[in-house]
Write an enzyme that holds these catalytic residues in place. Structure first.
Site, mmCIF file in Angstrom:
data_model
loop_
_atom_site.group_PDB
_atom_site.id
_atom_site.type_symbol
_atom_site.label_atom_id
_atom_site.label_comp_id
_atom_site.label_asym_id
_atom_site.label_seq_id
_atom_site.Cartn_x
_atom_site.Cartn_y
_atom_site.Cartn_z
ATOM 1 N N SER A 1 -29.861 20.782 6.101
ATOM 2 C CA SER A 1 -28.713 21.659 6.291
ATOM 3 C C SER A 1 -27.757 21.006 7.273
ATOM 4 O O SER A 1 -28.178 20.289 8.176
ATOM 5 C CB SER A 1 -29.180 23.020 6.820
ATOM 6 O OG SER A 1 -28.114 23.940 6.848
ATOM 7 N N ASP A 2 -26.489 21.238 7.076
ATOM 8 C CA ASP A 2 -25.480 20.690 7.983
ATOM 9 C C ASP A 2 -24.345 21.689 8.082
ATOM 10 O O ASP A 2 -24.043 22.397 7.115
ATOM 11 C CB ASP A 2 -24.959 19.346 7.469
ATOM 12 C CG ASP A 2 -24.066 18.679 8.488
ATOM 13 O OD1 ASP A 2 -24.568 18.315 9.567
ATOM 14 O OD2 ASP A 2 -22.864 18.532 8.218
#
Length: 197
Positions: free
Chosen positions: A68-69
């Protein structure tokens, strides 16, 4: 059930993963994040989320790896990362006060055995109250959110900075869009509710 790995050292993402009640491992991704103002934020977060997930493929050759970013895009369209210092956080909050901004959170689930990836993104819009210099400094002193894009933690005292929150999944704002993650895990046979494939 396949091993699930969260490619993150973020305590906020770990806490969100625990909400799903699935066993999972945590590992630091072997990936260098880069913010490029020339790349559309939705493409940037998807690329970086996939990079984080795939960076652990050798260490976990038969797993579902979650990357995730998140980036924060201010009202002027500029991508902001984590502040570089307390004064950087003051500048960020001063510039954001009284305006609406958008969080872009990329999500990727990588099946390292099948070399199959699902990648997407979600957005969440926040409007900050008009803030005085004293309120900004008081908040930063009490919460110290230097590890957060946008210089605030809405899951903590940062909620006091908000005038309005808009989006489909509040966990997007915290850094791991769980509604989308449940869908992605389901694609790979992992049922959060019910029998595990």
């Amino acid at each position: 059930m396949k091993i699930i790995v969260l490619a993150s050292t973020s305590p906020y993402r770990m806490q969100l993963m625990r909400q799903l009640g699935l066993p999972f491992h945590v590992a630091a991704p072997q990936y260098q994040e880069q913010i490029d103002q020339e790349i559309a934020p939705e493409l940037l977060v998807k690329h970086q989320a996939a990079g984080k997930a795939k960076s652990l493929a050798q260490k976990y050759p038969d797993a579902l790896i979650i990357g995730s970013d998140q980036v924060f895009v201010d009202a002027s369209g500029r991508v902001l990362g984590k502040p570089d210092s307390l004064e950087g956080a003051v500048r960020q909050l001063r510039g954001m006060a009284g305006k609406s901004h958008t969080f872009y959170t990329g999500l990727s689930v990588y099946d390292s055995n099948r070399d199959e990836t699902l990648t997407g993104f979600a957005t969440y819009r926040v409007t900050l109250r008009a803030l005085t210099e004293q309120e900004i400094r008081c908040y930063l002193q009490r919460e110290n959110p230097l590890d957060c894009a946008g210089s605030f933690k809405v899951e903590g005292l940062g909620i006091a900075l908000m005038q309005r929150l808009e989006g489909d999944d509040y966990t997007t704002l915290i850094g791991l869009p769980l509604i989308k993650l449940v869908d992605f895990l389901g694609h790979f046979g992992v049922r959060v509710l019910g029998d595990q494939a």
